[in-house]
Motif scaffolding. Structure first.
Motif, PDB file in Angstrom:
ATOM      1  N   PHE A   1       0.820  -1.300  -0.182  1.00  0.00           N
ATOM      2  CA  PHE A   1      -0.014   0.257   0.221  1.00  0.00           C
ATOM      3  C   PHE A   1       0.902   1.399  -0.129  1.00  0.00           C
ATOM      4  CE2 PHE A   1      -4.147  -1.671   0.700  1.00  0.00           C
ATOM      5  CZ  PHE A   1      -4.112  -2.976   0.933  1.00  0.00           C
ATOM      6  N   SER A   2       2.212   1.116  -0.110  1.00  0.00           N
ATOM      7  CA  SER A   2       3.072   2.277  -0.224  1.00  0.00           C
ATOM      8  C   SER A   2       3.137   3.002  -1.334  1.00  0.00           C
ATOM      9  CB  SER A   2       4.531   1.992   0.109  1.00  0.00           C
ATOM     10  OG  SER A   2       5.252   3.045  -0.143  1.00  0.00           O
ATOM     11  N   LEU A   3       3.168   4.447  -1.388  1.00  0.00           N
ATOM     12  CA  LEU A   3       3.220   5.040  -2.485  1.00  0.00           C
ATOM     13  C   LEU A   3       4.447   5.863  -2.376  1.00  0.00           C
ATOM     14  CD1 LEU A   3      -0.362   6.674  -2.628  1.00  0.00           C
ATOM     15  CD2 LEU A   3       0.580   4.531  -3.801  1.00  0.00           C
ATOM     16  N   GLN A   4       5.233   5.227  -1.718  1.00  0.00           N
ATOM     17  CA  GLN A   4       6.662   6.015  -1.775  1.00  0.00           C
ATOM     18  C   GLN A   4       7.504   6.144  -3.122  1.00  0.00           C
ATOM     19  OE1 GLN A   4       8.385   7.521   0.659  1.00  0.00           O
ATOM     20  NE2 GLN A   4       7.196   7.095   2.341  1.00  0.00           N
ATOM     21  N   GLY A   5       7.953   7.286  -3.452  1.00  0.00           N
ATOM     22  CA  GLY A   5       8.662   7.615  -5.019  1.00  0.00           C
ATOM     23  C   GLY A   5       7.610   7.784  -5.927  1.00  0.00           C
ATOM     24  N   LYS A   6       6.248   7.752  -5.542  1.00  0.00           N
ATOM     25  CA  LYS A   6       5.185   8.140  -6.523  1.00  0.00           C
ATOM     26  C   LYS A   6       4.744   9.606  -6.606  1.00  0.00           C
ATOM     27  CE  LYS A   6       4.457   3.696  -7.590  1.00  0.00           C
ATOM     28  NZ  LYS A   6       5.008   3.049  -8.720  1.00  0.00           N
ATOM     29  N   THR A   7       4.630  10.177  -7.674  1.00  0.00           N
ATOM     30  CA  THR A   7       4.053  11.472  -7.858  1.00  0.00           C
ATOM     31  C   THR A   7       2.492  11.503  -8.239  1.00  0.00           C
ATOM     32  OG1 THR A   7       6.058  12.452  -8.593  1.00  0.00           O
ATOM     33  CG2 THR A   7       4.215  13.686  -9.188  1.00  0.00           C
ATOM     34  N   ALA A   8       1.693  11.956  -7.465  1.00  0.00           N
ATOM     35  CA  ALA A   8       0.137  11.969  -7.798  1.00  0.00           C
ATOM     36  C   ALA A   8      -0.344  13.457  -7.982  1.00  0.00           C
ATOM     37  CB  ALA A   8      -0.399  11.533  -6.445  1.00  0.00           C
ATOM     38  N   LEU A   9      -1.037  13.473  -8.963  1.00  0.00           N
ATOM     39  CA  LEU A   9      -1.900  14.587  -9.308  1.00  0.00           C
ATOM     40  C   LEU A   9      -3.247  14.599  -9.327  1.00  0.00           C
ATOM     41  CD1 LEU A   9      -2.224  17.331 -10.652  1.00  0.00           C
ATOM     42  CD2 LEU A   9      -1.951  16.432 -12.951  1.00  0.00           C
ATOM     43  N   VAL A  10      -3.796  15.482  -8.169  1.00  0.00           N
ATOM     44  CA  VAL A  10      -5.366  15.304  -7.876  1.00  0.00           C
ATOM     45  C   VAL A  10      -5.784  16.634  -8.438  1.00  0.00           C
ATOM     46  CG1 VAL A  10      -6.854  15.144  -5.946  1.00  0.00           C
ATOM     47  CG2 VAL A  10      -4.727  14.242  -5.802  1.00  0.00           C
ATOM     48  N   THR A  11      -6.739  16.425  -9.371  1.00  0.00           N
ATOM     49  CA  THR A  11      -7.476  17.639  -9.777  1.00  0.00           C
ATOM     50  C   THR A  11      -8.639  18.120  -8.802  1.00  0.00           C
ATOM     51  OG1 THR A  11      -9.534  16.412 -10.900  1.00  0.00           O
ATOM     52  CG2 THR A  11      -7.117  16.917 -12.149  1.00  0.00           C
ATOM     53  N   GLY A  12      -8.752  19.496  -8.669  1.00  0.00           N
ATOM     54  CA  GLY A  12      -9.540  20.062  -7.659  1.00  0.00           C
ATOM     55  C   GLY A  12      -9.395  19.595  -6.181  1.00  0.00           C
ATOM     56  N   GLY A  13      -7.883  19.648  -6.227  1.00  0.00           N
ATOM     57  CA  GLY A  13      -7.444  19.081  -4.699  1.00  0.00           C
ATOM     58  C   GLY A  13      -7.354  20.253  -3.579  1.00  0.00           C
ATOM     59  N   SER A  14      -7.920  21.416  -4.012  1.00  0.00           N
ATOM     60  CA  SER A  14      -7.911  22.726  -2.921  1.00  0.00           C
ATOM     61  C   SER A  14      -8.847  22.297  -1.751  1.00  0.00           C
ATOM     62  CB  SER A  14      -8.116  23.688  -3.595  1.00  0.00           C
ATOM     63  OG  SER A  14      -9.636  23.865  -4.241  1.00  0.00           O
ATOM     64  N   TYR A  15      -9.799  21.714  -1.743  1.00  0.00           N
ATOM     65  CA  TYR A  15     -10.585  21.437  -0.403  1.00  0.00           C
ATOM     66  C   TYR A  15     -11.568  20.171  -0.866  1.00  0.00           C
ATOM     67  CZ  TYR A  15     -13.998  24.405  -2.976  1.00  0.00           C
ATOM     68  OH  TYR A  15     -14.688  25.219  -4.139  1.00  0.00           O
ATOM     69  N   GLY A  16     -12.323  19.825   0.058  1.00  0.00           N
ATOM     70  CA  GLY A  16     -13.338  18.761  -0.263  1.00  0.00           C
ATOM     71  C   GLY A  16     -12.650  17.517  -0.225  1.00  0.00           C
ATOM     72  N   ILE A  17     -13.428  16.609  -1.198  1.00  0.00           N
ATOM     73  CA  ILE A  17     -12.963  15.300  -1.527  1.00  0.00           C
ATOM     74  C   ILE A  17     -11.514  15.332  -2.053  1.00  0.00           C
ATOM     75  CG2 ILE A  17     -13.289  13.373  -2.983  1.00  0.00           C
ATOM     76  CD1 ILE A  17     -16.189  13.529  -2.536  1.00  0.00           C
ATOM     77  N   GLY A  18     -11.212  16.288  -2.938  1.00  0.00           N
ATOM     78  CA  GLY A  18      -9.727  16.355  -3.583  1.00  0.00           C
ATOM     79  C   GLY A  18      -8.739  16.311  -2.416  1.00  0.00           C
ATOM     80  N   PHE A  19      -9.040  17.191  -1.509  1.00  0.00           N
ATOM     81  CA  PHE A  19      -8.095  17.602  -0.451  1.00  0.00           C
ATOM     82  C   PHE A  19      -7.932  16.560   0.490  1.00  0.00           C
ATOM     83  CE2 PHE A  19      -5.691  20.434   2.077  1.00  0.00           C
ATOM     84  CZ  PHE A  19      -5.818  20.074   3.427  1.00  0.00           C
ATOM     85  N   ALA A  20      -8.806  15.558   0.735  1.00  0.00           N
ATOM     86  CA  ALA A  20      -8.655  14.625   1.527  1.00  0.00           C
ATOM     87  C   ALA A  20      -7.838  13.359   0.991  1.00  0.00           C
ATOM     88  CB  ALA A  20     -10.176  14.110   1.741  1.00  0.00           C
TER      89      ALA A  20
END
Ligand code: NAP
Ligand code: GCO
Length: 267
Positions: A8-27
């Protein structure tokens, strides 16, 4: 134990979350960061972006924010190029950005309908097209589309949103079909009714202080007997972003407290 954590590790990964400023995206971005990912996010409003950077910092997260409308293909391509240049190839894309307009269909303008579909369905298409070449080149990638109850169900006043989210479910399956052989997994998360700014109007207290009728309706339709919180989505997001789901593809994981499984309490 170590091998389970690695799964379940995401070490070394780059994630792009659209609409990540608040709400579900932020979480979801916060959860992916907890699992080790470097976080990039975008939104349209400079004020939201600045506030989000501060909110991420309060969580101990150095997030990378970009002003970018997911419907602006040139801006999306430029953002993906910048992220790839500065943070490395994008391993995980969460298509979260979305809007809703609650208008009875015959009163809804075609322009309003188009705007919802543009952001909620065409946006994820544009975003996926921008990141897929890099994922193919890398030989792996994870795309998570944030669908909805409305990917499966209709309800009055949300025709555009339901059409878009139903389409997003099928776009998810099509990306799976077209890119599964490139070791790219594209799945959806279908949140139930989650307490965020988007659903605030449905939970607003009435003038007499009583709960909104829709609030009571949703609680009665949810076996869990409550609205979801954004925290309820963190585990499912880590699962679909990690090696733990490498053989899960084209699946919509509903995180709805059981709504879709329940006909509703008999009167
Ligand atoms: P929200 O609170 O309204 O947040 C939406 C986010 O998306 C904001 O950061 C917003 O920032 C951004 N955004 C909107 N349009 C954008 C665009 N064109 N380009 C880039 N960013 C954009 O919504 P939410 O409740 O967190 O929902 C997030 C996603 O989950 C949506 O796709 C929604 O349909 C879906 N969903 C929500 C629920 C729920 O009950 N809340 C349930 C199922 C699915 P800016 O305005 O600054 O751009
Ligand atoms: C609505 C709500 C829902 C939720 C969510 C449910 O007006 O019915 O906004 O659409 O946002 O999509 O899964």
């Amino acid at each position: 134990m170590e091998s389970i954590n690695k799964l379940f590790s995401l070490q070394g990964k780059t994630a792009l979350v659209t609409g990540g400023s608040y709400g579900i995206g932020f979480a979801i971005a916060k959860a992916l960061s907890k699992a080790g990912a470097v976080i990039a996010f975008n939104c349209r409003s400079k004020a939201h972006l600045q506030q989000a950077l501060s909110d991420y910092e309060k969580e101990g997260i150095t997030a990378h924010g970009y002003l970018c409308d997911v419907t602006d293909e040139a801006a999306v391509r430029a953002m993906v190029a910048e992220i790839t240049e500065t943070l490395g190839p994008i391993d995980i894309l969460v298509n979260n950005a979305g809007i809703i307009k609650r208008i009875p269909m015959c009163e809804m303008s075609t322009e309003d309908f188009r705007q919802v579909v543009d952001i909620d369905l065409v946006g994820p298409f544009i975003m996926a097209k921008a990141v897929l070449p890099g994922m193919i080149h890398q030989g792996h990638g994870k795309i998570i589309n944030i669908c909805s109850m409305m990917s499966e169900l209709g309800r009055e006043t949300v025709s555009a949103y339901a059409a878009a989210k139903g389409g997003l479910k099928m776009l998810t399956r099509n990306i799976c079909a077209e890119f599964g052989s490139a070791n790219i997994q594209c799945n959806g998360i279908g949140p139930g009714y989650i307490a965020t700014p988007q659903t605030a109007p449905l939970r607003q207290r009435q003038a007499d202080g009583s709960r909104h009728p829709f609030d009571q309706f949703i609680v009665s339709k949810t076996p869990a007997g409550r609205w979801g919180t954004t925290a309820d989505l963190e585990g499912p997001a880590i699962f679909l972003a990690s090696a733990a789901s490498d053989f899960v593809n084209g699946h919509i994981l509903y995180v709805d407290g059981g709504i879709l499984a329940y006909i509703g309490k008999q009167p």
